[in-house]
Design a protein around this motif. Sequence first.
Motif, PDB file in Angstrom:
ATOM      1  N   GLN A  18       0.814  -1.210   0.000  1.00 57.60           N
ATOM      2  CA  GLN A  18       0.000   0.000   0.000  1.00 57.60           C
ATOM      3  C   GLN A  18       0.850   1.264   0.000  1.00 57.60           C
ATOM      4  N   THR A  19       1.936   1.232   0.754  1.00 57.56           N
ATOM      5  CA  THR A  19       2.790   2.423   0.857  1.00 57.56           C
ATOM      6  C   THR A  19       4.035   2.331  -0.017  1.00 57.56           C
ATOM      7  N   ALA A  20       4.267   1.141  -0.602  1.00 61.39           N
ATOM      8  CA  ALA A  20       5.445   0.909  -1.456  1.00 61.39           C
ATOM      9  C   ALA A  20       6.754   1.023  -0.691  1.00 61.39           C
ATOM     10  N   THR A  21       6.696   0.936   0.650  1.00 61.23           N
ATOM     11  CA  THR A  21       7.918   0.933   1.451  1.00 61.23           C
ATOM     12  C   THR A  21       8.461  -0.482   1.553  1.00 61.23           C
ATOM     13  N   ASP A  22       9.761  -0.594   1.705  1.00 64.79           N
ATOM     14  CA  ASP A  22      10.364  -1.917   1.819  1.00 64.79           C
ATOM     15  C   ASP A  22      11.524  -1.880   2.790  1.00 64.79           C
ATOM     16  N   GLN A  23      11.876  -3.068   3.304  1.00 66.18           N
ATOM     17  CA  GLN A  23      12.964  -3.186   4.264  1.00 66.18           C
ATOM     18  C   GLN A  23      13.598  -4.558   4.134  1.00 66.18           C
ATOM     19  N   SER A  24      14.898  -4.625   4.281  1.00 63.39           N
ATOM     20  CA  SER A  24      15.609  -5.891   4.278  1.00 63.39           C
ATOM     21  C   SER A  24      15.968  -6.253   5.713  1.00 63.39           C
ATOM     22  N   LEU A  25      15.470  -7.395   6.180  1.00 64.57           N
ATOM     23  CA  LEU A  25      15.703  -7.836   7.556  1.00 64.57           C
ATOM     24  C   LEU A  25      16.905  -8.768   7.567  1.00 64.57           C
ATOM     25  N   ASP A  26      18.001  -8.290   8.113  1.00 61.09           N
ATOM     26  CA  ASP A  26      19.220  -9.082   8.163  1.00 61.09           C
ATOM     27  C   ASP A  26      19.233  -9.962   9.414  1.00 61.09           C
ATOM     28  N   GLY A  27      20.105 -10.961   9.396  1.00 64.28           N
ATOM     29  CA  GLY A  27      20.234 -11.866  10.531  1.00 64.28           C
ATOM     30  C   GLY A  27      20.259 -13.325  10.144  1.00 64.28           C
ATOM     31  N   PRO A  28      19.415 -13.758   9.192  1.00 63.39           N
ATOM     32  CA  PRO A  28      19.450 -15.177   8.810  1.00 63.39           C
ATOM     33  C   PRO A  28      20.789 -15.564   8.202  1.00 63.39           C
ATOM     34  N   ILE A  29      21.168 -16.811   8.447  1.00 62.21           N
ATOM     35  CA  ILE A  29      22.372 -17.370   7.834  1.00 62.21           C
ATOM     36  C   ILE A  29      21.926 -18.492   6.905  1.00 62.21           C
ATOM     37  N   GLY A  30      22.173 -18.329   5.626  1.00 64.70           N
ATOM     38  CA  GLY A  30      21.712 -19.297   4.641  1.00 64.70           C
ATOM     39  C   GLY A  30      20.300 -18.974   4.181  1.00 64.70           C
ATOM     40  N   GLN A  31      19.724 -19.930   3.468  1.00 63.64           N
ATOM     41  CA  GLN A  31      18.394 -19.744   2.901  1.00 63.64           C
ATOM     42  C   GLN A  31      17.318 -19.663   3.989  1.00 63.64           C
ATOM     43  N   VAL A  32      16.335 -18.796   3.788  1.00 62.08           N
ATOM     44  CA  VAL A  32      15.152 -18.736   4.650  1.00 62.08           C
ATOM     45  C   VAL A  32      14.086 -19.617   4.008  1.00 62.08           C
ATOM     46  N   TYR A  33      13.678 -20.682   4.724  1.00 55.26           N
ATOM     47  CA  TYR A  33      12.771 -21.681   4.170  1.00 55.26           C
ATOM     48  C   TYR A  33      11.315 -21.506   4.597  1.00 55.26           C
ATOM     49  N   ALA A  34      11.069 -20.822   5.715  1.00 50.97           N
ATOM     50  CA  ALA A  34       9.703 -20.748   6.235  1.00 50.97           C
ATOM     51  C   ALA A  34       9.485 -19.426   6.946  1.00 50.97           C
ATOM     52  N   LEU A  35       8.258 -18.894   6.820  1.00 53.52           N
ATOM     53  CA  LEU A  35       7.881 -17.641   7.464  1.00 53.52           C
ATOM     54  C   LEU A  35       6.476 -17.774   8.042  1.00 53.52           C
ATOM     55  N   GLU A  84      12.179  -4.631  13.933  1.00 52.73           N
ATOM     56  CA  GLU A  84      13.366  -4.720  14.771  1.00 52.73           C
ATOM     57  C   GLU A  84      13.524  -6.144  15.301  1.00 52.73           C
ATOM     58  N   PRO A  85      14.783  -6.630  15.432  1.00 49.37           N
ATOM     59  CA  PRO A  85      15.008  -7.976  15.968  1.00 49.37           C
ATOM     60  C   PRO A  85      14.403  -8.121  17.360  1.00 49.37           C
ATOM     61  N   ALA A  86      13.725  -9.264  17.588  1.00 50.61           N
ATOM     62  CA  ALA A  86      13.053  -9.493  18.871  1.00 50.61           C
ATOM     63  C   ALA A  86      13.571 -10.725  19.599  1.00 50.61           C
ATOM     64  N   ALA A  87      13.922 -11.785  18.872  1.00 54.44           N
ATOM     65  CA  ALA A  87      14.355 -13.019  19.544  1.00 54.44           C
ATOM     66  C   ALA A  87      15.029 -13.941  18.542  1.00 54.44           C
ATOM     67  N   SER A  88      15.792 -14.886  19.079  1.00 59.27           N
ATOM     68  CA  SER A  88      16.395 -15.953  18.288  1.00 59.27           C
ATOM     69  C   SER A  88      16.146 -17.263  19.023  1.00 59.27           C
ATOM     70  N   LEU A  89      15.507 -18.208  18.374  1.00 60.59           N
ATOM     71  CA  LEU A  89      15.141 -19.483  18.991  1.00 60.59           C
ATOM     72  C   LEU A  89      16.038 -20.581  18.443  1.00 60.59           C
ATOM     73  N   SER A  90      16.798 -21.209  19.327  1.00 59.90           N
ATOM     74  CA  SER A  90      17.742 -22.246  18.926  1.00 59.90           C
ATOM     75  C   SER A  90      17.372 -23.564  19.581  1.00 59.90           C
ATOM     76  N   GLY A  91      17.630 -24.656  18.873  1.00 61.49           N
ATOM     77  CA  GLY A  91      17.339 -25.974  19.425  1.00 61.49           C
ATOM     78  C   GLY A  91      17.355 -27.069  18.375  1.00 61.49           C
ATOM     79  N   HIS A  92      16.965 -26.724  17.155  1.00 59.26           N
ATOM     80  CA  HIS A  92      17.032 -27.714  16.084  1.00 59.26           C
ATOM     81  C   HIS A  92      18.481 -27.973  15.697  1.00 59.26           C
ATOM     82  N   ARG A  93      18.721 -29.152  15.153  1.00 61.78           N
ATOM     83  CA  ARG A  93      20.085 -29.509  14.740  1.00 61.78           C
ATOM     84  C   ARG A  93      20.331 -29.254  13.254  1.00 61.78           C
ATOM     85  N   LEU A  94      19.226 -29.206  12.471  1.00 59.54           N
ATOM     86  CA  LEU A  94      19.339 -28.951  11.036  1.00 59.54           C
ATOM     87  C   LEU A  94      18.340 -27.873  10.631  1.00 59.54           C
TER      88      LEU A  94
END
Length: 421
Positions: free
Chosen positions: A204-221, A250-260
């Motif tokens: 609607q506003t044509a604004t965009d942002q790139s959210l950095d932080g992922p390492i490798g491909q992002v597979y799910a959202l 803005e970054p809010a959390a990072s959830l770790s626990g999976h092995r792959l």
Amino acid sequence: MDIESADRYGSRKAYQRAGPSQGVPDRANKVCFHWQAGRCNRHPCPFLHAELPQPMSTDGGAARRGQHQSFISRNPSTGCAPTSKWGKGRVGGKAPDKVCNYFLSGKCTYGEKCRFLHSWSIGDSFSLLTPLQGHQKVVTGIALPSGSDKLYSGSKDETVRVWDCQTGQCTGVINMGGEVGCMISEGPWIFIGVPNAVKAWNTQTATDQSLDGPIGQVYALVVSNGMLFAGTQDSCILAWKFNVAGNLFEPAASLSGHRLAVVSLVAGGMKLYSGSMDHTIKVWNLTTFQCIQTLTDHTSVVMSVLCWDQFLLSSSLDRTVKVWVPTESGNMEVTYAHNEEHGVLALCGMHDAEAKPVLLCSCNDKSIRVYDLPSFNERGKIFSKEEVRAIQVGPGGLFFTGDGTGELKVWRWLSNSMPTL
């Protein structure tokens, strides 16, 4: 020495003398698998062309077992609610459903004389409206942002295509600079998973942002509880929260626990469910961001997870769809397991023309099975040139599929309205 040549099951003479043993199949008492599927062409066939009678229980009723009654009762010691109706009422047998591979590739010369199907689907409650062609590789995401008359599709060809919903024409091609691993919409926003980033775009506003932080491909959202979650190739789940004042994420959390790698996400009931290449599903508390349970019943990659009421459905390359329900303790437990002949790539839940819940299961044999819920009665199939990785529900009884060739298809339930699950 009296020696007779052995067939594939061992010595024929010994088999005929002693009768079938535990290790030798008894063909005379085995139903032909191809006959059950409606496509046996052997004359004569060594197997039965008739269903075996159901074994009788001690109280005179048919025993509740067999491949069409694979209901799994919950452990009575848990003291939880009565068992659900998942899988009950399934009927045996399937209609002939062998699609002509030459028809799929546009090269069949038999025409109406071909003994195989020349159709993209089986079922009388939905129909194909139109194909949308343009992508060069597998379609990995489909989005319909609210307030827009455009359909967006992302692909591993590193582009997002914009389609006019009225004409079906492609009105724009956006180069993402990397393979699109997934794509979703939430309100006017479109979120696109690419290597090492998530692209956020407000239509609607044509604004965009790139959210950095992922390492490798992002597979799910997935979006839940006012936050955006991303499952990444390096096994993490990253979260961002929208800052209204700054009009940015803005970054809010990072959830770790999976092995792959985390390849599937869904949220429901203040919980986040993540499916991974490590064969597990993790359950996360969205308040504390802590993992509260790890589900280990799958034996291969958990490709898709779906919430339906209080139930969780999960699919895997282990050829199963599992239905999970919370017990009184709050832990998730399998209440039904549905078996497929092929690995299950994607799940999508919706309602049919009569507002009955329906599940679409995309399998890696290039087909989508359409099931009634909760019975899992098969009511139709959809065929494609290659595997379908993306399924999306649309407004007005529409739904969309995207396959490995890059082709989108627009389907319509024979109704004017269809609420999503």
